[in-house]
Design a protein around this motif. Sequence first.
Motif, PDB file in Angstrom:
ATOM      1  N   GLU A 190       0.838  -1.384  -0.486  1.00  0.00           N
ATOM      2  CA  GLU A 190      -0.369  -0.086   0.329  1.00  0.00           C
ATOM      3  C   GLU A 190       0.829   0.810  -0.089  1.00  0.00           C
ATOM      4  OE1 GLU A 190      -3.458  -0.535   3.061  1.00  0.00           O
ATOM      5  OE2 GLU A 190      -4.227  -1.373   2.289  1.00  0.00           O
ATOM      6  N   ALA A 191       1.875   1.085   0.302  1.00  0.00           N
ATOM      7  CA  ALA A 191       3.039   2.221   0.985  1.00  0.00           C
ATOM      8  C   ALA A 191       3.433   2.792  -0.218  1.00  0.00           C
ATOM      9  CB  ALA A 191       4.748   2.199   1.915  1.00  0.00           C
ATOM     10  N   ARG A 192       3.848   2.101  -1.125  1.00  0.00           N
ATOM     11  CA  ARG A 192       4.405   2.127  -2.607  1.00  0.00           C
ATOM     12  C   ARG A 192       3.516   2.184  -3.676  1.00  0.00           C
ATOM     13  NH1 ARG A 192       8.584  -3.513  -4.314  1.00  0.00           N
ATOM     14  NH2 ARG A 192       9.280  -2.263  -1.915  1.00  0.00           N
ATOM     15  N   ARG A 226      -2.071   3.251  -2.529  1.00  0.00           N
ATOM     16  CA  ARG A 226      -3.628   2.795  -2.903  1.00  0.00           C
ATOM     17  C   ARG A 226      -3.459   1.696  -2.110  1.00  0.00           C
ATOM     18  NH1 ARG A 226      -3.979   0.816  -8.912  1.00  0.00           N
ATOM     19  NH2 ARG A 226      -1.750   0.218  -8.780  1.00  0.00           N
ATOM     20  N   SER A 227      -4.653   0.863  -1.842  1.00  0.00           N
ATOM     21  CA  SER A 227      -5.350   0.428  -0.794  1.00  0.00           C
ATOM     22  C   SER A 227      -5.377  -1.365  -1.656  1.00  0.00           C
ATOM     23  CB  SER A 227      -6.619   0.368  -0.145  1.00  0.00           C
ATOM     24  OG  SER A 227      -7.266  -0.293  -1.106  1.00  0.00           O
ATOM     25  N   VAL A 228      -5.034  -2.055  -0.562  1.00  0.00           N
ATOM     26  CA  VAL A 228      -4.930  -3.701  -1.393  1.00  0.00           C
ATOM     27  C   VAL A 228      -6.193  -3.688  -1.961  1.00  0.00           C
ATOM     28  CG1 VAL A 228      -4.750  -6.393  -1.125  1.00  0.00           C
ATOM     29  CG2 VAL A 228      -3.513  -4.530   0.146  1.00  0.00           C
ATOM     30  N   ARG A 229      -7.622  -3.661  -1.663  1.00  0.00           N
ATOM     31  CA  ARG A 229      -8.447  -3.690  -2.348  1.00  0.00           C
ATOM     32  C   ARG A 229      -8.498  -2.726  -3.579  1.00  0.00           C
ATOM     33  NH1 ARG A 229     -13.789  -5.428  -1.700  1.00  0.00           N
ATOM     34  NH2 ARG A 229     -13.040  -6.239   1.125  1.00  0.00           N
ATOM     35  N   GLU A 230      -8.476  -0.904  -3.830  1.00  0.00           N
ATOM     36  CA  GLU A 230      -7.602  -0.952  -4.841  1.00  0.00           C
ATOM     37  C   GLU A 230      -7.016  -0.920  -5.924  1.00  0.00           C
ATOM     38  OE1 GLU A 230      -9.072   4.379  -2.710  1.00  0.00           O
ATOM     39  OE2 GLU A 230      -6.814   3.180  -2.429  1.00  0.00           O
ATOM     40  N   ILE A 231      -6.150  -1.782  -5.520  1.00  0.00           N
ATOM     41  CA  ILE A 231      -4.685  -2.475  -6.507  1.00  0.00           C
ATOM     42  C   ILE A 231      -5.613  -3.248  -7.398  1.00  0.00           C
ATOM     43  CG2 ILE A 231      -2.749  -3.523  -6.805  1.00  0.00           C
ATOM     44  CD1 ILE A 231      -1.640  -2.141  -3.945  1.00  0.00           C
ATOM     45  N   TRP A 232      -6.363  -4.838  -5.945  1.00  0.00           N
ATOM     46  CA  TRP A 232      -7.258  -6.161  -6.503  1.00  0.00           C
ATOM     47  C   TRP A 232      -8.649  -4.871  -7.663  1.00  0.00           C
ATOM     48  CZ3 TRP A 232      -5.385 -10.123  -3.724  1.00  0.00           C
ATOM     49  CH2 TRP A 232      -6.278 -11.411  -4.544  1.00  0.00           C
ATOM     50  N   MET A 233      -8.994  -4.437  -7.289  1.00  0.00           N
ATOM     51  CA  MET A 233     -10.284  -3.729  -8.404  1.00  0.00           C
ATOM     52  C   MET A 233      -8.975  -3.501  -9.234  1.00  0.00           C
ATOM     53  SD  MET A 233     -12.580  -5.477  -6.591  1.00  0.00           S
ATOM     54  CE  MET A 233     -12.761  -5.399  -5.314  1.00  0.00           C
ATOM     55  N   VAL A 271     -10.113 -23.424  10.825  1.00  0.00           N
ATOM     56  CA  VAL A 271     -10.524 -22.670   9.929  1.00  0.00           C
ATOM     57  C   VAL A 271     -11.777 -21.613  10.936  1.00  0.00           C
ATOM     58  CG1 VAL A 271     -12.072 -22.674   7.495  1.00  0.00           C
ATOM     59  CG2 VAL A 271      -9.875 -23.999   7.755  1.00  0.00           C
ATOM     60  N   ASP A 272     -12.521 -22.276  11.688  1.00  0.00           N
ATOM     61  CA  ASP A 272     -13.478 -21.532  12.056  1.00  0.00           C
ATOM     62  C   ASP A 272     -13.170 -20.311  13.366  1.00  0.00           C
ATOM     63  OD1 ASP A 272     -15.661 -23.073  11.905  1.00  0.00           O
ATOM     64  OD2 ASP A 272     -14.599 -25.065  13.517  1.00  0.00           O
ATOM     65  N   LEU A 273     -11.690 -20.386  13.210  1.00  0.00           N
ATOM     66  CA  LEU A 273     -11.190 -19.438  14.038  1.00  0.00           C
ATOM     67  C   LEU A 273     -10.692 -18.276  12.973  1.00  0.00           C
ATOM     68  CD1 LEU A 273      -9.600 -17.453  16.490  1.00  0.00           C
ATOM     69  CD2 LEU A 273      -7.494 -18.947  16.047  1.00  0.00           C
ATOM     70  N   LEU A 274     -10.547 -18.500  12.110  1.00  0.00           N
ATOM     71  CA  LEU A 274      -9.518 -17.447  10.625  1.00  0.00           C
ATOM     72  C   LEU A 274     -11.276 -16.880   9.918  1.00  0.00           C
ATOM     73  CD1 LEU A 274      -7.412 -19.698   8.614  1.00  0.00           C
ATOM     74  CD2 LEU A 274      -7.053 -17.649  10.426  1.00  0.00           C
ATOM     75  N   LEU A 275     -11.982 -17.788  10.008  1.00  0.00           N
ATOM     76  CA  LEU A 275     -13.692 -17.521   9.777  1.00  0.00           C
ATOM     77  C   LEU A 275     -14.106 -16.447  10.974  1.00  0.00           C
ATOM     78  CD1 LEU A 275     -15.998 -20.168   8.796  1.00  0.00           C
ATOM     79  CD2 LEU A 275     -15.571 -17.815   7.781  1.00  0.00           C
ATOM     80  N   GLU A 276     -14.034 -16.495  12.238  1.00  0.00           N
ATOM     81  CA  GLU A 276     -14.448 -15.302  13.519  1.00  0.00           C
ATOM     82  C   GLU A 276     -13.804 -14.335  12.794  1.00  0.00           C
ATOM     83  OE1 GLU A 276     -13.911 -16.305  17.031  1.00  0.00           O
ATOM     84  OE2 GLU A 276     -15.274 -18.160  16.582  1.00  0.00           O
ATOM     85  N   ARG A 277     -12.164 -14.366  12.083  1.00  0.00           N
ATOM     86  CA  ARG A 277     -11.195 -13.215  12.319  1.00  0.00           C
ATOM     87  C   ARG A 277     -11.633 -12.366  11.420  1.00  0.00           C
ATOM     88  NH1 ARG A 277      -5.831 -15.637  15.049  1.00  0.00           N
ATOM     89  NH2 ARG A 277      -5.807 -15.293  16.876  1.00  0.00           N
ATOM     90  N   VAL A 278     -11.690 -12.746  10.039  1.00  0.00           N
ATOM     91  CA  VAL A 278     -11.767 -12.220   9.263  1.00  0.00           C
ATOM     92  C   VAL A 278     -13.088 -10.997   8.886  1.00  0.00           C
ATOM     93  CG1 VAL A 278     -10.244 -14.080   7.575  1.00  0.00           C
ATOM     94  CG2 VAL A 278     -12.522 -13.704   7.816  1.00  0.00           C
ATOM     95  N   ARG A 279     -14.128 -11.424   9.273  1.00  0.00           N
ATOM     96  CA  ARG A 279     -15.126 -10.831   9.644  1.00  0.00           C
ATOM     97  C   ARG A 279     -14.708  -9.231   9.427  1.00  0.00           C
ATOM     98  NH1 ARG A 279     -18.756 -14.280   9.518  1.00  0.00           N
ATOM     99  NH2 ARG A 279     -18.736 -15.866  11.295  1.00  0.00           N
ATOM    100  N   ASN A 280     -13.865  -8.343  10.387  1.00  0.00           N
ATOM    101  CA  ASN A 280     -13.441  -7.283  10.110  1.00  0.00           C
ATOM    102  C   ASN A 280     -12.275  -6.836   8.804  1.00  0.00           C
ATOM    103  OD1 ASN A 280     -15.136  -6.975  12.395  1.00  0.00           O
ATOM    104  ND2 ASN A 280     -13.509  -7.281  13.609  1.00  0.00           N
ATOM    105  N   GLY A 281     -12.256  -5.898   8.226  1.00  0.00           N
ATOM    106  CA  GLY A 281     -10.696  -5.757   7.600  1.00  0.00           C
ATOM    107  C   GLY A 281     -11.323  -5.825   6.368  1.00  0.00           C
ATOM    108  N   MET A 282     -10.892  -5.027   5.366  1.00  0.00           N
ATOM    109  CA  MET A 282     -11.250  -4.047   4.241  1.00  0.00           C
ATOM    110  C   MET A 282      -9.866  -5.117   3.152  1.00  0.00           C
ATOM    111  SD  MET A 282     -14.410  -2.830   3.721  1.00  0.00           S
ATOM    112  CE  MET A 282     -14.017  -2.149   1.885  1.00  0.00           C
ATOM    113  N   HIS A 283      -8.960  -5.554   3.450  1.00  0.00           N
ATOM    114  CA  HIS A 283      -8.161  -5.484   2.232  1.00  0.00           C
ATOM    115  C   HIS A 283      -7.893  -7.633   2.159  1.00  0.00           C
ATOM    116  CE1 HIS A 283      -6.712  -6.963   6.119  1.00  0.00           C
ATOM    117  NE2 HIS A 283      -4.995  -7.659   5.881  1.00  0.00           N
ATOM    118  N   ARG A 284      -8.905  -7.419   2.000  1.00  0.00           N
ATOM    119  CA  ARG A 284      -9.901  -9.190   1.992  1.00  0.00           C
ATOM    120  C   ARG A 284     -10.180  -9.194   0.738  1.00  0.00           C
ATOM    121  NH1 ARG A 284      -8.662 -10.190   8.106  1.00  0.00           N
ATOM    122  NH2 ARG A 284      -6.323 -10.678   8.098  1.00  0.00           N
ATOM    123  N   PRO A 285     -10.600  -8.576  -1.079  1.00  0.00           N
ATOM    124  CA  PRO A 285     -11.632  -9.141  -1.511  1.00  0.00           C
ATOM    125  C   PRO A 285     -11.690 -10.409  -2.039  1.00  0.00           C
ATOM    126  CG  PRO A 285      -9.058  -7.750  -2.769  1.00  0.00           C
ATOM    127  CD  PRO A 285      -9.344  -8.134  -1.029  1.00  0.00           C
TER     128      PRO A 285
END
Length: 173
Positions: free
Chosen positions: A42-44, A47-54, A111-125
Amino acid sequence: MSPCTDSHIVLVGMMGAGKSSVGRALARRLDRMLLDSDEMIEAREGRSVREIWMDDGEPVFRELEAAVLTDAIASPTPSIVAAAGGVVLSEANRTVLKSDGAYVVWLLADVDLLLERVRNGMHRPLLDDDPEGTLRAMYAERADLYQDVADAIVSVDHRSINDVAGAVLRCAG
Ligand code: S3P
């Protein structure tokens, strides 16, 4: 030679495994710099990860991911590297991860723990649709690859960030 003093400690694992949080704790404890792959991208790019991805698509993002991994491992001062989850998909990246300067720790999570944690955060399109199915498929695809590059495996289930950081240090020390 102790990997703690001589190598970069590189955290790999699925989205939500805690690479950035554990990386911050390790950086504090060892008084090292944290090189966080997504933040470096993102620094380089400014843009955000999401913007680059989109805007540019996954292949461009993966190229950036590879470039920042190579730069992080090439940096002369031993650091903590929080690698992005997808870094193991490329054979060239796996070769970099297996090089002498990197002590790689796979943060293994249910995976159940991962699922709980990834609910927040915009950088995972990748998780915009059907996060559970996607995470399970990704885990099936990537587990052997994480295992292949790992010098050590640390389970994060039922452990605090500080406990996980302590376990990483015991492996790496
Ligand atoms: C990805 C993981 C994300 C981010 C991007 C793709 C992946 O980083 O780089 O959404 O393919 O696993 P984190 O592992 O830091 O969540």
